[in-house]
Design an enzyme around this catalytic site. Structure first.
Site, PDB file in Angstrom:
ATOM      1  CG  ASP A  48     -45.892  -2.382 139.475  1.00 49.44           C
ATOM      2  OD1 ASP A  48     -45.967  -1.790 138.378  1.00 49.44           O
ATOM      3  OD2 ASP A  48     -45.197  -3.404 139.639  1.00 49.44           O
ATOM      4  CG  HIS A  82     -45.454  -2.272 135.182  1.00 49.00           C
ATOM      5  ND1 HIS A  82     -44.892  -1.454 136.135  1.00 49.00           N
ATOM      6  CD2 HIS A  82     -44.802  -2.003 134.029  1.00 49.00           C
ATOM      7  CE1 HIS A  82     -43.932  -0.734 135.581  1.00 49.00           C
ATOM      8  NE2 HIS A  82     -43.864  -1.039 134.312  1.00 49.00           N
ATOM      9  CB  CYS A 110     -45.196   2.002 133.250  1.00 45.45           C
ATOM     10  SG  CYS A 110     -43.556   2.075 132.515  1.00 45.45           S
TER      11      CYS A 110
END
EC number: 3.4.22.-
Length: 469
Positions: free
Chosen positions: A351, A353, A143
């Site tokens: 994000d 993820h 990440c």
């Protein structure tokens, strides 16, 4: 109610059933790297397969772990995206240096177009095995590298396209995984080429080219394979955790070695200090009258001890209001996010993820939907990890001087003598200053404020506070 939920502020994803289904249930044999593929030659590293398994052959346990982790991430993401992200109608929203107020439908649409035009780089699966092992996904560990990619991508958008450029197809995107286009093998991968056309089509061609530079393939100059390869000199390998400071140096090396980007350099600050003469030496050309190169300035900082020191929040907001700021590569503890704006006491972020299938970018019309996010998300400043890297972009000498003026004003605006600046901007070269004069992390205890303000209000823990590794 004094809040608004823009239509494009909805997370859009595949069906819950798709999110829960581990990718790759279809039977398939072990993936063995092609010795004639375009992967980095001479790459070496510890094998990640279990004993008794040939090099590059993932055993069943490794494959199950990868599938389970991918499914778990997407189930978690799917739960998070069911709720709307609300924005106040009263307060301004700052996004990549632009200010928006949701006073009318036109304001909301302009914000939507701007947000969805940022590049969204996430976990991917089913790409060629990474150097030194058999990993074909970065789910669960990559990440911070993805956040670094997004920051560099924002710098490249500013470098090659006007700041007011927006992706014409951005509003009204479908699910990120709606396209079946996936990677079909490394042996014939080539960067896509497009014919020259009208200005709008030329901008779209450049947009696609920038996206292709971040492809999950060993030959992509800013792809995951290249970044992992560059991290090996720092003792890192695929599957390891990468911090924001290390990623800053990896990005610098990636740009240095990229033949496609010739008029851009990356400067990484030393010990929280940006030395103006060092930057000038990096961007100046042999001919004094020639135009300076553009520069991406990355400043690794630590804004507190174990938690974010609230005294830095006003400075972070000031920096995010600048059009020359690329955002912040940081996140929550062991949960990297890319911060690109804020409203009130909440950061706006992208994000990384969500795990998506790899896209084959060798085709001129490869789908772009999975590289753009339709769903702005917010996080309280109090949850921000103090370790992060702030990025800036200056396209020429005039912009660099403007940036220096802005940073000088912001970093010296604190009225409290006990507050430390996030970092410092000084004249001269690093070698002209002794180590005692450098801005290293203060040894004094973190300054704490009374528990009366909104920033320190206790909040119930949520699933976002935990990361499955």
């Amino acid at each position: 109610m004094n809040s608004v939920s823009p239509a494009a502020a909805q997370y859009q994803s595949g069906s819950p059933e798709d999110a829960r289904r581990p990718e790759g249930r279809r039977p398939r044999g072990p993936r063995t790297p092609d010795p004639n593929s375009l992967g980095p030659s001479g790459a070496s590293g510890p094998a990640l397969a279990s004993p008794g398994v040939g090099p590059g052959e993932p055993d069943e346990v490794d494959k199950f772990k990868a599938k389970f982790l991918t499914a778990w991430n997407n189930v978690k993401y799917g739960w998070a995206v069911k709720s709307r992200t609300s924005f106040s109608k009263i307060s301004s929203v700052h996004l990549c240096g632009r200010r928006y107020r949701f006073e009318g439908e036109g304001d909301i649409q302009r914000f939507q177009r701007d947000f969805v035009s940022r590049l969204w780089l996430t976990y991917r699966r089913d790409f060629p095995p990474l150097a030194g092992g058999c990993l074909t996904s970065d789910c669960g560990w990559g990440c911070m590298l993805r956040s670094g990619q997004m920051m560099l991508a924002q710098g490249l958008l500013l470098h090659f396209l006007p700041r007011d450029w927006t992706w014409s197809q951005g509003v009204g995107l479908g699910p990120p995984e709606s396209s079946p286009n996936r990677y079909r093998g490394p042996a014939h991968w080539m960067p896509p080429h497009w014919v020259q056309a009208a200005p709008e089509l030329e901008q779209e061609r450049r947009h696609r080219q920038i996206v292709s530079w971040f492809a999950d393939h060993p030959r992509a100059p800013f792809g995951l394979h290249r970044l992992v390869e560059l991290g090996q000199s720092s003792g890192k390998k695929a599957g390891d955790w990468y911090g924001p400071s290390l990623v800053a140096h990896i990005l610098r090396k990636a740009v240095e070695s990229c033949s496609e980007v010739t008029r851009l350099v990356v400067y990484v600050s030393q010990d929280c200090t940006v030395y103006k003469a060092d930057v000038a030496r990096l961007v100046a050309r042999p001919d004094p009258t020639a135009e300076w190169k553009a520069v991406v300035i990355l400043v690794p900082v630590r804004l507190g001890g174990e938690t974010l020191n609230p005294v830095y929040v006003p400075c972070v907001k000031e920096l995010l209001r600048s059009e020359l700021c690329l955002g912040i590569m940081g996140g929550k503890p062991r949960h990297s996010l890319y911060f690109i704006g804020y409203q009130d006491d909440f950061l706006l972020y992208l994000d990384p993820h969500y795990c998506q299938p790899t896209v084959d970018v060798s085709q001129a019309d490869f789908p772009l939907e999975s590289f753009h996010c339709t769903s702005p998300r917010k996080m309280a400043f109090t949850k921000m990890d103090p370790s992060c890297t702030v990025g800036f972009y200056a396209g020429d000498r005039k912009e660099f001087e403007t940036l220096c003026s802005e940073l000088t004003r912001v970093l010296s605006s604190s009225s409290a003598t006990e507050r430390y600046p996030m970092f410092t901007l000084v004249e001269g070269h690093a070698q002209d200053h002794s180590l005692d004069d450098l801005c290293s992390q203060p040894s004094q205890p973190t300054l704490r404020l009374p528990r009366t303000g909104r920033l320190l209000k206790a909040k119930r823990p949520s699933s976002e506070d935990f990361v499955f590794l």
